[in-house]
Every structure is written in C-alpha cells, then in structure tokens.
Write a protein that holds these residues in place. Structure first.
Motif, short mmCIF file in Angstrom:
data_model
loop_
_atom_site.label_atom_id
_atom_site.label_comp_id
_atom_site.label_asym_id
_atom_site.label_seq_id
_atom_site.Cartn_x
_atom_site.Cartn_y
_atom_site.Cartn_z
N ALA A 67 0.83 -1.21 0.00
CA ALA A 67 0.00 0.00 0.00
C ALA A 67 0.87 1.25 0.00
O ALA A 67 0.59 2.21 -0.73
N SER A 68 1.93 1.25 0.79
CA SER A 68 2.85 2.39 0.83
C SER A 68 3.50 2.61 -0.53
O SER A 68 3.60 3.75 -1.00
N CYS A 69 3.92 1.54 -1.17
CA CYS A 69 4.54 1.64 -2.49
C CYS A 69 3.57 2.25 -3.50
O CYS A 69 3.95 3.10 -4.31
N GLN A 70 2.34 1.81 -3.45
CA GLN A 70 1.35 2.25 -4.43
C GLN A 70 0.87 3.67 -4.18
O GLN A 70 0.39 4.33 -5.09
N GLN A 71 1.02 4.17 -2.96
CA GLN A 71 0.55 5.51 -2.62
C GLN A 71 1.61 6.58 -2.82
O GLN A 71 1.31 7.77 -2.73
N THR A 72 2.84 6.18 -3.09
CA THR A 72 3.94 7.14 -3.18
C THR A 72 4.50 7.17 -4.59
O THR A 72 4.76 6.13 -5.18
N GLN A 73 4.70 8.37 -5.10
CA GLN A 73 5.28 8.55 -6.43
C GLN A 73 6.76 8.91 -6.25
O GLN A 73 7.13 10.09 -6.17
N TRP A 74 7.60 7.89 -6.13
CA TRP A 74 9.02 8.11 -5.93
C TRP A 74 9.63 8.71 -7.18
O TRP A 74 9.30 8.29 -8.29
N GLN A 75 10.54 9.68 -7.00
CA GLN A 75 11.13 10.39 -8.12
C GLN A 75 12.63 10.11 -8.31
O GLN A 75 13.08 9.96 -9.42
N ARG A 76 13.36 10.09 -7.20
CA ARG A 76 14.82 10.00 -7.34
C ARG A 76 15.46 9.68 -6.00
O ARG A 76 14.98 10.11 -4.96
N LEU A 77 16.55 8.93 -6.05
CA LEU A 77 17.32 8.61 -4.86
C LEU A 77 18.67 9.31 -4.94
O LEU A 77 19.34 9.25 -5.97
N GLU A 78 19.06 9.95 -3.85
CA GLU A 78 20.38 10.56 -3.72
C GLU A 78 21.10 9.89 -2.56
O GLU A 78 20.59 9.92 -1.44
N ILE A 79 22.24 9.30 -2.81
CA ILE A 79 23.06 8.76 -1.73
C ILE A 79 23.98 9.91 -1.29
O ILE A 79 24.78 10.41 -2.09
N LEU A 80 23.84 10.33 -0.04
CA LEU A 80 24.62 11.46 0.47
C LEU A 80 25.92 11.01 1.14
O LEU A 80 26.92 11.71 1.10
N ASP A 81 25.88 9.84 1.78
CA ASP A 81 27.06 9.32 2.46
C ASP A 81 26.89 7.81 2.62
O ASP A 81 25.84 7.35 3.07
N ALA A 82 27.91 7.10 2.24
CA ALA A 82 27.91 5.64 2.38
C ALA A 82 29.32 5.21 2.77
O ALA A 82 30.07 4.68 1.95
N PRO A 83 29.68 5.47 4.04
CA PRO A 83 31.04 5.09 4.46
C PRO A 83 31.23 3.58 4.40
O PRO A 83 30.27 2.81 4.46
N ALA A 84 32.49 3.18 4.27
CA ALA A 84 32.80 1.76 4.26
C ALA A 84 32.25 1.12 5.53
O ALA A 84 32.37 1.68 6.62
N HIS A 85 31.63 -0.04 5.38
CA HIS A 85 31.06 -0.71 6.55
C HIS A 85 32.17 -1.23 7.44
O HIS A 85 33.29 -1.50 6.99
N GLU A 86 31.85 -1.32 8.71
CA GLU A 86 32.80 -1.84 9.70
C GLU A 86 32.32 -3.20 10.15
O GLU A 86 31.37 -3.30 10.93
#
Length: 153
Positions: A67-86
């Motif tokens: 229901a959440s997927c169908q109710q939302t009009q997603w436009q774009r994803l921005e990755i702001l920070d993805a540090p190397a995992h520990e």
C-alpha cells in the motif's frame, strides 16, 4: 532494457533485479539501500519485508508495504554518504525524493544496516524532519532545470 530506479547508470536487469529475484545478495549497505529504494518504486513488497531486520519491523506486513509503495510517487534517490562498513554493521545517508500532490518532497534518513549470515538487512534510521532542495541546484525530479525554475517554483 530500462535504467534501474536506484539511480545507478546500470540497467535494472543487471543492477537491482537480481537482488529482487533472489539470484544474488547485496554486497554492501549502499547496494541494499539502492535495491530497497528500487523495490519501493517497483512495489516489490516481499523483498522489502525480507530485507528488513525482523527485530526492527514490528508487525509490518507485505500488505502495508505494498500500500505504501502504491501511494507514493518516488522520483529519485540521492546517496549522500555511504562510508565503508565496519565488519557486519554499516550506515547509509540518503535523500529519497517523492511527489506529494503537486509538491516535490524528500525523505532524508541515515539508515543502519547489519549483516547476518551473509545478508545485509535494514534496521532503522534517523530522519531529518525538513530536508530542503537548494534553489539553484538541479531539480531532483530529473528535468534538467534548476529547482527554483521547476518543482520549487
């Protein structure tokens, strides 16, 4: 072939689809974040539930996710920070743009992930309650115009 919704330059068939179809697993928290965003865009509720750590999802169901997927009009994803995992813990900060009626809004979150039995899982995140687009930046909707001349007008 179509470009993957996650914002990579890859086709969906070689980017997030193998994860969604269960043919491979995310190698990093960022890859899982991107695949989960694509799953929201494409209404892949079973994948979203399967990649949400059981200790953090409460009573969340596939039906609620769908229901959440169908109710939302997603436009774009921005990755702001993805540090190397520990080890088996990682974080990804992102902004996911969506339409709310005629307005363009963003969900800004720093998400936590853990790896269990070789699989990365989403745990939870801290939200920024009022993410803003820079008026002179390119519009997050992907039009190629400045935000102030497009969705920010």
């Amino acid at each position: 072939m179509t470009q993957c919704p996650c914002g990579s330059t890859l086709d969906y068939a070689t980017c997030c689809q193998p994860l969604h179809d269960g043919h491979s697993r995310a190698d990093t928290p960022e890859q899982l974040m991107r695949s989960r965003y694509s799953a929201y865009v494409l209404a892949k509720a079973p994948y979203l539930l399967a990649t949400h750590h059981i200790d953090y999802r409460g009573a969340l169901s596939e039906a609620e996710l769908l229901a959440s997927c169908q109710q939302t009009q997603w436009q774009r994803l921005e990755i702001l920070d993805a540090p190397a995992h520990e080890g088996d813990k990682g974080e990804v900060e992102f902004r996911a743009w969506y339409r709310d009626g005629t307005a363009l809004r963003a969900m800004h979150e720093r998400s936590r992930f853990v790896r269990e039995q070789g699989q990365w899982l989403y745990c939870d995140g801290r939200f920024d309650p009022k993410p803003q687009a820079n008026r002179n930046a390119p519009c997050p909707c992907g039009s190629g115009k400045k935000f102030k001349r497009c969705c920010g007008a």
